[in-house]
Write a protein that holds these residues in place. Sequence first.
Motif, PDB file in Angstrom:
ATOM      1  N   ASN A   1       0.824  -1.210   0.000  1.00  0.00           N
ATOM      2  CA  ASN A   1       0.000   0.000   0.000  1.00  0.00           C
ATOM      3  C   ASN A   1       0.859   1.261   0.000  1.00  0.00           C
ATOM      4  O   ASN A   1       0.489   2.266  -0.605  1.00  0.00           O
ATOM      5  CB  ASN A   1      -0.933  -0.004   1.206  1.00  0.00           C
ATOM      6  CG  ASN A   1      -2.005   1.046   1.112  1.00  0.00           C
ATOM      7  OD1 ASN A   1      -2.362   1.478   0.039  1.00  0.00           O
ATOM      8  ND2 ASN A   1      -2.515   1.448   2.242  1.00  0.00           N
ATOM      9  N   VAL A   2       1.978   1.219   0.675  1.00  0.00           N
ATOM     10  CA  VAL A   2       2.864   2.378   0.697  1.00  0.00           C
ATOM     11  C   VAL A   2       3.525   2.558  -0.676  1.00  0.00           C
ATOM     12  O   VAL A   2       3.679   3.683  -1.158  1.00  0.00           O
ATOM     13  CB  VAL A   2       3.928   2.231   1.805  1.00  0.00           C
ATOM     14  CG1 VAL A   2       5.027   3.265   1.669  1.00  0.00           C
ATOM     15  CG2 VAL A   2       3.269   2.338   3.173  1.00  0.00           C
TER      16      VAL A   2
ATOM     17  N   VAL B   1      -0.536   2.480  -4.876  1.00  0.00           N
ATOM     18  CA  VAL B   1      -1.862   2.861  -4.396  1.00  0.00           C
ATOM     19  C   VAL B   1      -2.839   1.720  -4.670  1.00  0.00           C
ATOM     20  O   VAL B   1      -3.082   1.352  -5.820  1.00  0.00           O
ATOM     21  CB  VAL B   1      -2.344   4.155  -5.084  1.00  0.00           C
ATOM     22  CG1 VAL B   1      -3.735   4.504  -4.628  1.00  0.00           C
ATOM     23  CG2 VAL B   1      -1.381   5.283  -4.816  1.00  0.00           C
TER      24      VAL B   1
ATOM     25  N   ARG C   1      -6.579   3.167   1.505  1.00  0.00           N
ATOM     26  CA  ARG C   1      -5.150   3.429   1.685  1.00  0.00           C
ATOM     27  C   ARG C   1      -4.856   4.065   3.037  1.00  0.00           C
ATOM     28  O   ARG C   1      -3.985   3.615   3.767  1.00  0.00           O
ATOM     29  CB  ARG C   1      -4.642   4.315   0.565  1.00  0.00           C
ATOM     30  CG  ARG C   1      -3.183   4.603   0.726  1.00  0.00           C
ATOM     31  CD  ARG C   1      -2.608   5.440  -0.365  1.00  0.00           C
ATOM     32  NE  ARG C   1      -1.192   5.603  -0.047  1.00  0.00           N
ATOM     33  CZ  ARG C   1      -0.258   5.747  -0.923  1.00  0.00           C
ATOM     34  NH1 ARG C   1      -0.560   5.774  -2.182  1.00  0.00           N
ATOM     35  NH2 ARG C   1       0.994   5.884  -0.549  1.00  0.00           N
ATOM     36  N   GLN C   2      -5.592   5.098   3.383  1.00  0.00           N
ATOM     37  CA  GLN C   2      -5.342   5.782   4.646  1.00  0.00           C
ATOM     38  C   GLN C   2      -5.656   4.885   5.830  1.00  0.00           C
ATOM     39  O   GLN C   2      -4.930   4.891   6.826  1.00  0.00           O
ATOM     40  CB  GLN C   2      -6.146   7.071   4.728  1.00  0.00           C
ATOM     41  CG  GLN C   2      -5.614   8.145   3.817  1.00  0.00           C
ATOM     42  CD  GLN C   2      -6.409   9.426   3.936  1.00  0.00           C
ATOM     43  OE1 GLN C   2      -7.611   9.385   4.162  1.00  0.00           O
ATOM     44  NE2 GLN C   2      -5.739  10.547   3.760  1.00  0.00           N
ATOM     45  N   VAL C   3      -6.703   4.108   5.731  1.00  0.00           N
ATOM     46  CA  VAL C   3      -7.078   3.208   6.831  1.00  0.00           C
ATOM     47  C   VAL C   3      -5.980   2.192   7.066  1.00  0.00           C
ATOM     48  O   VAL C   3      -5.577   1.932   8.208  1.00  0.00           O
ATOM     49  CB  VAL C   3      -8.424   2.509   6.528  1.00  0.00           C
ATOM     50  CG1 VAL C   3      -8.723   1.429   7.550  1.00  0.00           C
ATOM     51  CG2 VAL C   3      -9.545   3.522   6.461  1.00  0.00           C
TER      52      VAL C   3
ATOM     53  N   ILE D   1      -2.782   2.381   6.286  1.00  0.00           N
ATOM     54  CA  ILE D   1      -1.576   3.022   6.821  1.00  0.00           C
ATOM     55  C   ILE D   1      -1.760   3.367   8.295  1.00  0.00           C
ATOM     56  O   ILE D   1      -0.853   3.156   9.106  1.00  0.00           O
ATOM     57  CB  ILE D   1      -1.198   4.260   5.987  1.00  0.00           C
ATOM     58  CG1 ILE D   1      -0.687   3.798   4.623  1.00  0.00           C
ATOM     59  CG2 ILE D   1      -0.156   5.116   6.699  1.00  0.00           C
ATOM     60  CD1 ILE D   1      -0.371   4.905   3.658  1.00  0.00           C
ATOM     61  N   VAL D   2      -2.922   3.883   8.677  1.00  0.00           N
ATOM     62  CA  VAL D   2      -3.183   4.196  10.090  1.00  0.00           C
ATOM     63  C   VAL D   2      -3.129   2.926  10.934  1.00  0.00           C
ATOM     64  O   VAL D   2      -2.519   2.907  12.012  1.00  0.00           O
ATOM     65  CB  VAL D   2      -4.542   4.917  10.258  1.00  0.00           C
ATOM     66  CG1 VAL D   2      -4.956   4.984  11.711  1.00  0.00           C
ATOM     67  CG2 VAL D   2      -4.473   6.307   9.660  1.00  0.00           C
TER      68      VAL D   2
END
Length: 81
Positions: free
Chosen positions: A23-24, A27, A33-35, A37-38
Amino acid sequence: MSSQVTSIIQWVTLIFWLGVAINVLIVLTVGGRQVLIVLGVLLCMIHSIEYLFVRLIMRKPISFFKTMIYGCGHWLPMVKK
């Protein structure tokens, strides 16, 4: 905890970390993606706390790298022995 459960925990965690790494680099989806990474950052913080707890409080020699990847799936079987 049985060795099968420990093995499953380790595989699930490893697959999660591979998902975060992919994911990093690439994309996957805009919303997810944000979920991911968090969740990766939170899991990294939790594993850091686990490492410090086991190393300093319980005084057990454990691998930092394996603890960061597998978390309790790595150190819990060693503590129970």
